[in-house]
Design an enzyme around this catalytic site. Structure first.
Site, PDB file in Angstrom:
ATOM      1  N   ASP A 220      -4.073  80.128  28.982  1.00 41.35           N
ATOM      2  CA  ASP A 220      -4.928  81.033  29.742  1.00 41.35           C
ATOM      3  C   ASP A 220      -6.292  81.013  29.073  1.00 41.35           C
ATOM      4  OD1 ASP A 220      -4.632  82.572  27.442  1.00 41.35           O
ATOM      5  OD2 ASP A 220      -3.818  84.325  28.482  1.00 41.35           O
ATOM      6  N   HIS A 221      -7.158  81.927  29.482  1.00 42.63           N
ATOM      7  CA  HIS A 221      -8.511  81.970  28.916  1.00 42.63           C
ATOM      8  C   HIS A 221      -8.489  82.260  27.414  1.00 42.63           C
ATOM      9  CE1 HIS A 221      -7.379  85.999  30.216  1.00 42.63           C
ATOM     10  NE2 HIS A 221      -8.168  86.463  29.264  1.00 42.63           N
TER      11      HIS A 221
ATOM     12  N   CYS B 265      -1.668  81.204  24.647  1.00 35.14           N
ATOM     13  CA  CYS B 265      -2.400  82.365  25.142  1.00 35.14           C
ATOM     14  C   CYS B 265      -2.936  83.090  23.903  1.00 35.14           C
ATOM     15  CB  CYS B 265      -1.559  83.259  26.052  1.00 35.14           C
ATOM     16  SG  CYS B 265      -0.173  84.132  25.294  1.00 35.14           S
TER      17      CYS B 265
ATOM     18  N   THR C 222      -1.975  85.650  22.117  1.00 34.79           N
ATOM     19  CA  THR C 222      -0.954  85.907  21.096  1.00 34.79           C
ATOM     20  C   THR C 222       0.145  84.853  21.081  1.00 34.79           C
ATOM     21  OG1 THR C 222       0.414  87.214  22.595  1.00 34.79           O
ATOM     22  CG2 THR C 222      -1.273  88.399  21.309  1.00 34.79           C
TER      23      THR C 222
ATOM     24  N   ILE D 150       2.676  85.205  22.881  1.00 36.04           N
ATOM     25  CA  ILE D 150       3.877  85.950  23.285  1.00 36.04           C
ATOM     26  C   ILE D 150       4.118  85.846  24.785  1.00 36.04           C
ATOM     27  CG2 ILE D 150       4.967  88.220  23.393  1.00 36.04           C
ATOM     28  CD1 ILE D 150       3.333  88.913  20.804  1.00 36.04           C
ATOM     29  N   GLY D 151       3.132  86.228  25.564  1.00 42.68           N
ATOM     30  CA  GLY D 151       3.320  86.245  27.017  1.00 42.68           C
ATOM     31  C   GLY D 151       3.672  84.885  27.579  1.00 42.68           C
TER      32      GLY D 151
ATOM     33  N   HIS E 225      16.899  72.856  14.477  1.00 47.75           N
ATOM     34  CA  HIS E 225      18.040  73.723  14.780  1.00 47.75           C
ATOM     35  C   HIS E 225      18.163  74.071  16.258  1.00 47.75           C
ATOM     36  CE1 HIS E 225      18.170  75.491  10.416  1.00 47.75           C
ATOM     37  NE2 HIS E 225      18.169  74.167  10.434  1.00 47.75           N
TER      38      HIS E 225
ATOM     39  N   HIS F 111      24.542  73.411  15.622  1.00 47.59           N
ATOM     40  CA  HIS F 111      23.319  73.645  16.388  1.00 47.59           C
ATOM     41  C   HIS F 111      23.508  73.243  17.849  1.00 47.59           C
ATOM     42  CE1 HIS F 111      21.420  74.807  12.750  1.00 47.59           C
ATOM     43  NE2 HIS F 111      21.425  73.586  12.226  1.00 47.59           N
TER      44      HIS F 111
END
Length: 145
Positions: free
Chosen positions: A7-8, A64, A66, A68-69, A97, A133
């Site tokens: 994103d930006h 992005c 963070t 996260i999103g 893993h 795994h």
């Protein structure tokens, strides 16, 4: 072929990653965004994740502010194991893993030099293939059904 998206808030770091991939001679497909205008990370992250899930691209790197999103939205696509990492050891371990097929970075938190090192580790580290795994990854796939 590596799928890229941001994103930006992740645009500048994505552009740095593109340059790094070019220097390594690695092909990529940029799913956007293509400028710093405010936009929504799901619009671009989903395209990249679908390209990885379909086999159009081998792996993906998404950014992005963070991380996260965009990692959350990528993980909504069946077959995607997107790992948000902020340092090199986690990148290595998620490949060894978890056989992560996408790497999420936080453009507001990860500098270009570290990001490029993380990208190298992500692309160059093989899945260990150990039974424990593989068993765990199969359980993740079952949860998607």
């Amino acid at each position: 072929m590596i799928a890229l998206a941001s994103d930006h808030g992740g645009f500048d770091l994505k552009e740095s990653v593109k340059k790094h991939l070019e220097e390594r001679g690695i092909e990529y497909k940029d799913f956007g965004t293509y400028d710093k205008n405010s936009c929504d990370y799901p619009d671009f992250g989903l395209q990249a994740a679908k390209a990885v899930a379909s086999g159009e691209c081998e792996k993906g790197i998404v950014v992005c502010t963070t991380g996260i999103g965009i990692s959350i939205v990528c993980n909504k696509v069946k077959g995607i194991r997107c790992a948000l990492c902020s340092e090199t050891t986690s990148v290595r371990l998620t490949r060894e893993h978890n056989d992560a097929n996408m790497l999420a970075l936080g453009g507001g938190f990860t500098g270009e030099l570290l990001a490029n090192e993380m990208v190298d580790i992500f692309l160059d580290t093989e899945f260990s293939g150990l039974e424990k795994h593989s068993r765990r990854i199969a359980k993740i796939a079952q949860a998607e059904e």
